[in-house]
Structure formats: structure tokens, C-alpha cells
Motif scaffolding. Sequence first.
Motif, PDB file in Angstrom:
ATOM      1  N   PHE A   2       0.840  -1.200   0.000  1.00 20.93           N
ATOM      2  CA  PHE A   2       0.000   0.000   0.000  1.00 20.93           C
ATOM      3  C   PHE A   2       0.871   1.245   0.000  1.00 20.93           C
ATOM      4  CE2 PHE A   2      -2.965   3.182   1.641  1.00 20.93           C
ATOM      5  CZ  PHE A   2      -4.103   2.888   0.904  1.00 20.93           C
ATOM      6  N   HIS A   3       0.593   2.148  -0.919  1.00 23.53           N
ATOM      7  CA  HIS A   3       1.312   3.425  -0.994  1.00 23.53           C
ATOM      8  C   HIS A   3       0.368   4.572  -0.632  1.00 23.53           C
ATOM      9  CE1 HIS A   3       4.665   2.053  -4.010  1.00 23.53           C
ATOM     10  NE2 HIS A   3       4.517   1.227  -2.990  1.00 23.53           N
ATOM     11  N   LEU A   4       0.941   5.677  -0.204  1.00 18.40           N
ATOM     12  CA  LEU A   4       0.119   6.841   0.144  1.00 18.40           C
ATOM     13  C   LEU A   4      -0.481   7.497  -1.098  1.00 18.40           C
ATOM     14  CD1 LEU A   4       2.391   8.788   2.685  1.00 18.40           C
ATOM     15  CD2 LEU A   4       0.840   6.884   3.123  1.00 18.40           C
ATOM     16  N   SER A   5       0.278   7.482  -2.198  1.00 23.37           N
ATOM     17  CA  SER A   5      -0.117   8.288  -3.356  1.00 23.37           C
ATOM     18  C   SER A   5      -0.348   7.435  -4.595  1.00 23.37           C
ATOM     19  CB  SER A   5       0.969   9.331  -3.634  1.00 23.37           C
ATOM     20  OG  SER A   5       0.854   9.819  -4.948  1.00 23.37           O
ATOM     21  N   GLN A   6      -1.352   7.813  -5.369  1.00 26.31           N
ATOM     22  CA  GLN A   6      -1.634   7.198  -6.666  1.00 26.31           C
ATOM     23  C   GLN A   6      -0.564   7.579  -7.687  1.00 26.31           C
ATOM     24  OE1 GLN A   6      -5.192   6.331  -8.314  1.00 26.31           O
ATOM     25  NE2 GLN A   6      -5.294   5.211  -6.407  1.00 26.31           N
ATOM     26  N   ARG A   7      -0.050   8.757  -7.523  1.00 27.45           N
ATOM     27  CA  ARG A   7       0.643   9.430  -8.599  1.00 27.45           C
ATOM     28  C   ARG A   7       2.172   9.398  -8.454  1.00 27.45           C
ATOM     29  NH1 ARG A   7      -0.714  11.361 -13.702  1.00 27.45           N
ATOM     30  NH2 ARG A   7      -0.207  13.554 -13.893  1.00 27.45           N
ATOM     31  N   ALA A   8       2.638   9.227  -7.203  1.00 28.29           N
ATOM     32  CA  ALA A   8       4.072   9.433  -6.928  1.00 28.29           C
ATOM     33  C   ALA A   8       4.982   8.602  -7.830  1.00 28.29           C
ATOM     34  CB  ALA A   8       4.360   9.124  -5.462  1.00 28.29           C
ATOM     35  N   GLN A   9       4.604   7.342  -8.099  1.00 28.54           N
ATOM     36  CA  GLN A   9       5.497   6.481  -8.880  1.00 28.54           C
ATOM     37  C   GLN A   9       5.462   6.821 -10.376  1.00 28.54           C
ATOM     38  OE1 GLN A   9       7.403   4.640  -6.909  1.00 28.54           O
ATOM     39  NE2 GLN A   9       6.118   5.156  -5.146  1.00 28.54           N
ATOM     40  N   HIS A  10       4.660   7.772 -10.757  1.00 25.73           N
ATOM     41  CA  HIS A  10       4.545   8.120 -12.179  1.00 25.73           C
ATOM     42  C   HIS A  10       5.182   9.470 -12.501  1.00 25.73           C
ATOM     43  CE1 HIS A  10       1.817   4.769 -13.030  1.00 25.73           C
ATOM     44  NE2 HIS A  10       1.352   4.998 -11.813  1.00 25.73           N
ATOM     45  N   ILE A  11       5.893  10.027 -11.528  1.00 31.27           N
ATOM     46  CA  ILE A  11       6.491  11.351 -11.704  1.00 31.27           C
ATOM     47  C   ILE A  11       8.005  11.193 -11.838  1.00 31.27           C
ATOM     48  CG2 ILE A  11       6.837  13.608 -10.591  1.00 31.27           C
ATOM     49  CD1 ILE A  11       3.940  13.216 -11.411  1.00 31.27           C
ATOM     50  N   TYR A  12       8.539  11.823 -12.861  1.00 35.52           N
ATOM     51  CA  TYR A  12       9.952  11.596 -13.161  1.00 35.52           C
ATOM     52  C   TYR A  12      10.838  12.828 -13.059  1.00 35.52           C
ATOM     53  CZ  TYR A  12       8.526   7.014 -14.695  1.00 35.52           C
ATOM     54  OH  TYR A  12       8.026   5.741 -14.713  1.00 35.52           O
ATOM     55  N   GLN A  13      10.256  14.001 -13.050  1.00 33.87           N
ATOM     56  CA  GLN A  13      11.091  15.197 -12.943  1.00 33.87           C
ATOM     57  C   GLN A  13      10.336  16.320 -12.257  1.00 33.87           C
ATOM     58  OE1 GLN A  13      12.155  16.572 -16.880  1.00 33.87           O
ATOM     59  NE2 GLN A  13      10.382  15.581 -17.793  1.00 33.87           N
ATOM     60  N   LYS A  14      11.085  17.357 -11.910  1.00 32.70           N
ATOM     61  CA  LYS A  14      10.459  18.437 -11.148  1.00 32.70           C
ATOM     62  C   LYS A  14       9.594  19.329 -12.031  1.00 32.70           C
ATOM     63  CE  LYS A  14      14.175  20.015  -8.824  1.00 32.70           C
ATOM     64  NZ  LYS A  14      14.939  20.709  -7.744  1.00 32.70           N
ATOM     65  N   ILE A  15      10.136  19.679 -13.181  1.00 33.77           N
ATOM     66  CA  ILE A  15       9.383  20.603 -14.045  1.00 33.77           C
ATOM     67  C   ILE A  15       9.711  20.329 -15.501  1.00 33.77           C
ATOM     68  CG2 ILE A  15      11.173  22.394 -13.814  1.00 33.77           C
ATOM     69  CD1 ILE A  15       8.814  24.445 -13.953  1.00 33.77           C
ATOM     70  N   SER A  16       8.690  20.406 -16.351  1.00 40.04           N
ATOM     71  CA  SER A  16       8.930  20.352 -17.794  1.00 40.04           C
ATOM     72  C   SER A  16       7.624  20.671 -18.511  1.00 40.04           C
ATOM     73  CB  SER A  16       9.440  18.973 -18.231  1.00 40.04           C
ATOM     74  OG  SER A  16       8.364  18.124 -18.524  1.00 40.04           O
ATOM     75  N   ASP A  17       7.688  20.693 -19.837  1.00 40.50           N
ATOM     76  CA  ASP A  17       6.457  20.925 -20.576  1.00 40.50           C
ATOM     77  C   ASP A  17       5.872  19.605 -21.057  1.00 40.50           C
ATOM     78  OD1 ASP A  17       8.265  20.233 -22.443  1.00 40.50           O
ATOM     79  OD2 ASP A  17       7.858  21.894 -23.825  1.00 40.50           O
ATOM     80  N   SER A  18       6.587  18.508 -20.763  1.00 39.62           N
ATOM     81  CA  SER A  18       6.073  17.202 -21.167  1.00 39.62           C
ATOM     82  C   SER A  18       5.035  16.744 -20.156  1.00 39.62           C
ATOM     83  CB  SER A  18       7.225  16.196 -21.199  1.00 39.62           C
ATOM     84  OG  SER A  18       6.729  14.898 -21.046  1.00 39.62           O
ATOM     85  N   THR A  19       3.981  16.079 -20.624  1.00 34.24           N
ATOM     86  CA  THR A  19       3.012  15.585 -19.652  1.00 34.24           C
ATOM     87  C   THR A  19       2.820  14.083 -19.759  1.00 34.24           C
ATOM     88  OG1 THR A  19       1.238  16.148 -21.156  1.00 34.24           O
ATOM     89  CG2 THR A  19       1.673  17.691 -19.376  1.00 34.24           C
ATOM     90  N   THR A  20       2.977  13.541 -20.956  1.00 34.53           N
ATOM     91  CA  THR A  20       2.702  12.112 -21.079  1.00 34.53           C
ATOM     92  C   THR A  20       3.967  11.274 -20.904  1.00 34.53           C
ATOM     93  OG1 THR A  20       2.701  12.560 -23.432  1.00 34.53           O
ATOM     94  CG2 THR A  20       0.595  12.102 -22.423  1.00 34.53           C
ATOM     95  N   ASN A  21       5.100  11.784 -21.374  1.00 40.19           N
ATOM     96  CA  ASN A  21       6.342  11.059 -21.149  1.00 40.19           C
ATOM     97  C   ASN A  21       7.098  11.804 -20.067  1.00 40.19           C
ATOM     98  OD1 ASN A  21       5.883   9.337 -23.363  1.00 40.19           O
ATOM     99  ND2 ASN A  21       6.464  11.049 -24.692  1.00 40.19           N
TER     100      ASN A  21
END
Lengths: 65, 462
Positions: free
Chosen positions: B166-185
Motif C-alpha cells: 500500500f502506498h500513500l499516493s496514486q501518482r508518486a510512482q509516475h512522476i519523473y522530474q520536477k518541471i517540464s512541458d512534457s506531460t505524457t512522457n
Amino acid sequence: MAQQEKKTERRRDATEDRETAPNPKVAEKGKKLKEELDTLLDEIDEVLEENAEEFVKSYVQRGGE
Amino acid sequence: MDKRIYGLENEYGLLYQPKGRRVLLVEKVIWYLFNALNPVACSSNLFLDNGARVYQESGSHPEYSTPECDNLLDLVAYDKAGERILENALFSAEQELRKDGFPGEIFIFKNNTDSKGSSYGCHENYLVSRKVQLWVFLEALYPFLVTRQIFAGSGKVYRGPDGARFHLSQRAQHIYQKISDSTTNSRPMISTRDEPHADPEKFRRLHIIVGDSNMSEFTTYLKVGTTALVIRMIEDGFLGRDLELEDSIRALREISMDLTLRRKVRLRNGREWTALEIQREYLNAAESYFSSRTPDPAVKDVLTKWALALDRLEEEPSLLRREIDWIAKWGLIADYMSERGCTMDDPRIWMIDLQYHDIKRNRGLYYLLERRERMERMLVEDTVIRSMKVPPQSTRAKIRGDFIKFAREHNKTYSVDWCSIKLGGFEDRIIYCLDPFKASDKRVERLMASSTAVSIAPVCSV
């Protein structure tokens, strides 16, 4: 420090008191909570798909954004 | 709370479960949904009476954007209204599908992950001043965004190679960088897509895409409320870079994986702190910053709830079972496992994880908890129902919503966007409304008043 130990002791006494004389109201409440939980879990079983594994595996999306 | 424009966008997961042999592609199902939302427009991009927008996002996700809101409770209400609007569309679409020989069921999930590792988001928009230097701004914000999942996460049964956890977040494992204009990759925490839908010389849009979709009204309120307070302090130059993390993305994932909330992450200055300790620093800063300003009940309410959440997380997270999504879900799963004698590798547990987010209220497990008065609500249901039809009364959304209603009732051809309204056909007039804080526009009122001729063109909103 000594004072703190004393406090701890007093608290332990209080706990023992509670344990030796179970409060019927608390027991009643516990029973009620258990019943509520049973009903809740039964309701979950009712809405869960029969074949959960197949359902979850069929849930495939394409990435968004 | 100082006025600010907020918006929430949710991409929903969509599934069709056939009954019998006839299957149907999700691309078709979404067409039925949009047809239910507006049978005349034949469009998968609609603005609604309440000023919100519903459209088809890439990957066949229905996406709902709240109208511009200038306070937190409105935002929570219009986000919930989006769920109800889609729930209604679900019922109508199923009816139409049955007529066409497809008796199956539609599922719409307000979550962020599927079974194969795809992710879709919940995006927060905050209108911020253009004066602030973005890079300075963001360094002070990242540690907050990385750690707020301890109260803003929706919880996730993550199935890895060595079993489910069980993880706290749905999203955390799908985030790869702090900032960019990319959203799908290579998804970032913050997207640089800067669409302020307002005077771009004065404002920019801060587009936060690291957050989870929330079911709990309290969780949404706390997530956006605390973030708004932190943003205000940064805009005012009150927060420095003392809390900067050595590796934000690693910290985001590690914190998400630790249910005990004891995991320490390394700061750039060499210290090692827990997410709770970092949140305490932000809370202390906010308490001191806002204490020197004019007392404001809206700010005070967020500060009180924030402090309460951190206290309870420290003492015993299960005390927040009524308030916080991941804790409500985890409580449900833990009870189920102990009473039914199963482990987290049981598909029924994966199903609970998914169905917590089902927006069909007589089937969704969040709503089961709500019905049994096991969730804290921020709204009364009447407010949600009203928010499905009536736009926020203090922002530009009012101009848009009222105009759409007028055009439809008078059978006018029209089109609208965030910043413009257009009357088509014979009248052919377009008016730009660049100020999202302005809830009325004399030009639009005059246009509606002068437009009396009955149009025979089909009503279409794009």
C-alpha cells in the motif's frame, strides 16, 4: 524525573482499574461497532465484481494529459 | 484569504464492462457520454451552464475542468459537481447503449492509475503574479509538494514484482522530474504550460500535476488550501530555499511507500527529515506569516485543519479516517483483510482500491463510507446539486455560464472559451473577457439584451 515516574504509576493504576471492572457500556459499544463493520464489509462484497481479478486486469487505460 | 483564481481538472478513467458477448471500444463509450452531456452539439469539447468544461482528453479520458473559483469551498463544490455531472451522463449513456443492443455497464473512476501502469492526472491551477521569478518560486515549493501527500494522497495498492503493497499516493510512482512541458512522457510535478486565461503580462498559471485525484471533500480542501497559503508566502518572498531536497523525485517516491511516515529524506543542507517534520516547518512559517496580517477566517480555518491533520498523523494516522482519502481507504482494506482473512495479493483488495474511486454512488466505496456517515463532508449535497447548474457568482464563470444558458434558451448559435464568448449566425459578435475576477460585463449584457431574433441554426457549443 521522580515526579514523572509517579505520574506514570498513577496512570497504570487507572488502567488496571478499568481492566478489572469492564464497563458494560463500552462492551455494548464494541459489539455495535463490530456489527456495523460486518454490515459494511457485507455491502462491499455485494458491490465487488464477482470476478475481481479479471475485472481489475481488464481495467487498462491509455496514459492521459 | 486574498483573492485568487483556482481551478481543478480531473481526468477520469473509463471502462465498459460488457454483459454478454458484444464488446464495445472505450472510444465509442465516450461518444455516448458526450452525447448524453449535450445531444445537440455532437462535440467532445463542451462548456456547461455552471461555467465548467468537459472534454475528451488524449487516451479517451473524459476530463472535467471546474469553472474559475475564487475561494476554496466553491472549488470543492464545483469539483464534486463534476462527479455528479458525469454520473448523470453515465446513467443516460447506459440507457442509450441498451437501446443499441449493448446492455453492459459503464464505470467511471476518479483515480490516477490503471492496472498496466498508465497514469492520468488531477491538475491544480493557481493564478499567480507574473512578478515573481518562477525558478526561485518553485524551489521553495517543491519540498511542500513532495511531502503534502501524507495528507493529500488517495492511497494505492501498488502491485510490484515482490507482491502488493500500500502506498500513500496514486501518482508518486509516475512522476519523473520536477518541471517540464512534457506531460505524457517523463511526467513532471509542475507543468510549464502557462495558460493564465487572463492578462498574461500580469499573471501566469501555476500548473501543478503531481497531485492525486481526491474523493474526500476534506482532502481536496486541505490540499488546495495549504498549497494556496504556501504560494502566498512564496509570492511575498517569505519562504527561502532552506528546505530544498537533495533529490525531490526520489523523496516523493520514498515517502509514498512508507505508511509509518517515519522515512527520512535528505535535504540539500545535509539534514535528514521526515515528511511530517518538513510539513511542520511550512505550517510554522504560515502561522507566523499570517499572524502578522489582518485576521481572516478562511485562512484560519485552513491553518487549524492543517495543524490538526499534522498532529493526528504524528499521533495516530487512523484518527483521520473520516477526513483523508489514503487513510479511509487503508482502513477499509485493513478491516477487510483481517475480517475476511486475506492478504493484499487478493484481487478483491485490488478491486477495493479501484472501486473506492467509482463515481457511481450506489456502487463506489467512497460513497458507501459517506452514506454510512464515515466521511467528513465540507459541503451539503444541495450545494453540489446547485453547482451542477449555476456558475460561481463572483468570477468570470458567471458571465460564461449565464451566456450559455441564454443562448440555449433562445436557440442561438454560440461558442465560448475561457476568455471569450461568441454569438454566431446573423449577429456574429465576439467579446473577450480577460479578467477572471470580473463577474459581469456590460458588453455581454448589452449583446444579450439586443439579441432578440430567433435563430433557426442548431445550438452548438464548442
